[in-house]
Write a protein that holds these residues in place. Structure first.
Motif, PDB file in Angstrom:
ATOM      1  N   VAL A  24       0.853  -1.361  -0.133  1.00 19.61           N
ATOM      2  CA  VAL A  24       0.126  -0.003  -0.098  1.00 19.61           C
ATOM      3  C   VAL A  24       0.952   1.389  -0.246  1.00 19.61           C
ATOM      4  N   SER A  25       0.520   2.151  -1.061  1.00 25.79           N
ATOM      5  CA  SER A  25       1.460   3.203  -0.967  1.00 25.79           C
ATOM      6  C   SER A  25       0.373   4.455  -0.668  1.00 25.79           C
ATOM      7  N   THR A  26       0.871   5.432  -0.173  1.00 27.89           N
ATOM      8  CA  THR A  26       0.278   6.560   0.308  1.00 27.89           C
ATOM      9  C   THR A  26       0.698   7.956  -0.329  1.00 27.89           C
ATOM     10  N   ALA A  27      -0.121   9.115  -0.564  1.00 24.02           N
ATOM     11  CA  ALA A  27       0.206  10.287  -1.105  1.00 24.02           C
ATOM     12  C   ALA A  27      -0.678  11.350  -0.462  1.00 24.02           C
ATOM     13  N   SER A  28      -0.327  12.423  -0.040  1.00 23.55           N
ATOM     14  CA  SER A  28      -0.741  13.525   0.662  1.00 23.55           C
ATOM     15  C   SER A  28      -1.217  14.250  -0.599  1.00 23.55           C
ATOM     16  N   THR A  29      -2.586  14.948  -0.521  1.00 27.17           N
ATOM     17  CA  THR A  29      -3.101  15.506  -1.576  1.00 27.17           C
ATOM     18  C   THR A  29      -3.731  16.869  -0.814  1.00 27.17           C
ATOM     19  N   ASP A  30      -4.101  17.966  -1.569  1.00 24.72           N
ATOM     20  CA  ASP A  30      -4.767  19.254  -0.806  1.00 24.72           C
ATOM     21  C   ASP A  30      -5.960  18.880  -0.120  1.00 24.72           C
ATOM     22  N   TYR A  31      -6.557  17.810  -0.563  1.00 27.48           N
ATOM     23  CA  TYR A  31      -7.828  17.224   0.158  1.00 27.48           C
ATOM     24  C   TYR A  31      -7.811  16.340   1.337  1.00 27.48           C
ATOM     25  N   GLY A  32      -6.712  15.457   1.156  1.00 22.25           N
ATOM     26  CA  GLY A  32      -6.363  14.432   2.181  1.00 22.25           C
ATOM     27  C   GLY A  32      -5.315  13.596   1.877  1.00 22.25           C
ATOM     28  N   THR A  33      -5.669  12.302   1.860  1.00 19.16           N
ATOM     29  CA  THR A  33      -4.558  11.269   1.436  1.00 19.16           C
ATOM     30  C   THR A  33      -5.265  10.442   0.515  1.00 19.16           C
ATOM     31  N   VAL A  34      -4.433   9.874  -0.388  1.00 19.04           N
ATOM     32  CA  VAL A  34      -4.746   8.764  -1.328  1.00 19.04           C
ATOM     33  C   VAL A  34      -3.953   7.418  -1.080  1.00 19.04           C
ATOM     34  N   LEU A  35      -4.758   6.523  -1.056  1.00 21.47           N
ATOM     35  CA  LEU A  35      -3.956   5.152  -0.829  1.00 21.47           C
ATOM     36  C   LEU A  35      -4.121   4.371  -2.206  1.00 21.47           C
ATOM     37  N   LEU A  36      -2.965   3.474  -2.478  1.00 19.53           N
ATOM     38  CA  LEU A  36      -2.893   2.825  -3.782  1.00 19.53           C
ATOM     39  C   LEU A  36      -2.606   1.291  -3.189  1.00 19.53           C
ATOM     40  N   ASP A  37      -3.531   0.438  -3.416  1.00 14.15           N
ATOM     41  CA  ASP A  37      -3.401  -0.985  -3.165  1.00 14.15           C
ATOM     42  C   ASP A  37      -2.781  -1.694  -4.176  1.00 14.15           C
TER      43      ASP A  37
END
Length: 84
Positions: free
Chosen positions: A9-22
């Motif tokens: 699982v990878s994570t990335a911060s965005t202006d709105y919150g966080t995106v997770l990629l499985d």
């Protein structure tokens, strides 16, 4: 209980919150600011009560609702295999 994401699982911060990629399934999860605050607290080693306190302080909602949000998010992340 602290939280940790699965190794795929990878994570990335965005202006709105966080995106997770499985990376196993290619599915994306977008977490709103409340969920982002919860996972940041849990990933830092805090327990669910501390994450609940952070939500109450940041978003001015009642404790019962915040606790339900924390419990539900953790359950969904674990059920999906994204977190342990």
């Amino acid at each position: 209980m602290a939280l940790r994401f699965a190794t795929d699982v990878s994570t990335a911060s965005t202006d709105y919150g966080t995106v997770l990629l499985d990376q196993r399934s290619g599915q994306y999860w977008e977490l709103n600011p409340t969920a982002t605050l919860i996972i940041e607290a849990l990933l830092a080693g805090q327990d669910e009560a501390a994450a609940t306190d952070a939500v109450v302080a940041e978003f001015d909602i009642d404790r019962e609702r915040a606790q339900n949000d924390v419990t539900q998010l953790v359950a969904e992340l674990r059920a999906s295999g994204l977190a342990a």
